[in-house]
Write an enzyme that holds these catalytic residues in place. Structure first.
Site, short mmCIF file in Angstrom:
data_model
loop_
_atom_site.label_atom_id
_atom_site.label_comp_id
_atom_site.label_asym_id
_atom_site.label_seq_id
_atom_site.Cartn_x
_atom_site.Cartn_y
_atom_site.Cartn_z
CB ALA A 23 -0.95 0.00 1.20
N GLY A 26 2.00 1.65 -3.48
CA GLY A 26 0.84 1.98 -4.29
C GLY A 26 0.34 3.39 -4.09
CG ASP A 27 0.04 7.05 -0.75
OD1 ASP A 27 -1.09 7.49 -1.00
OD2 ASP A 27 0.94 7.72 -0.23
N GLY A 28 2.19 6.00 -3.59
CA GLY A 28 3.04 6.83 -4.44
C GLY A 28 2.72 6.66 -5.92
#
Length: 133
Positions: A23, A26-28
């Site tokens: 996560a 994935g946030d980036g």
């Protein structure tokens, strides 16, 4: 020393990364996709770019995006999403319910796993679904 810039990890290596680790990546990835999309649309001031990016990446928006994507995911992608959605996080951000935050974490986990496994084309396909009217 391993080459971390060559992002085509085997599935077993991607799956060995913690849910919240995926996560985090994935946030980036999702943030960069949103920023790129908004910049390519043009006619935006820096202030508006920032405001519109925040609107796209906040948990409540990501939860809605996750719901929109679910029917389009493969079984493996659903598994990655579910891993993130079921990850134990200790807090939800302001303005989001725990359920919305869980869905947002699932979306970020999915994008992190796809990125680390070298599936940029699939990332772009899924992002196109999200931004389609």
């Amino acid at each position: 020393m391993e080459n971390y810039l060559q992002l085509a990890l085997e599935k077993s290596k991607v799956n060995a990364i913690s849910n919240l680790g995926l996560a985090h990546i994935g946030d980036g990835v999702f943030d960069l996709l949103c920023r790129s999309y908004l910049c390519c649309k043009g006619d935006k001031t820096v202030k508006n770019l920032h405001r519109d990016t925040v609107a796209m990446v906040k948990a409540t928006s990501q939860a809605k995006y996750a719901e929109k994507l679910l029917p389009h995911l493969t079984q493996e992608e659903q598994d990655w999403y579910r891993r993130g959605k079921n990850a134990h996080s200790h807090a939800a951000p302001k303005g989001a319910t725990k359920q919305e935050y869980a869905k947002a974490t699932g979306l970020e986990t999915l994008f992190g796993a796809l990125y680390l496994s070298g599936q940029q084309e699939r990332i772009n396909q899924l992002f196109q679904i999200l931004i389609a009217e």
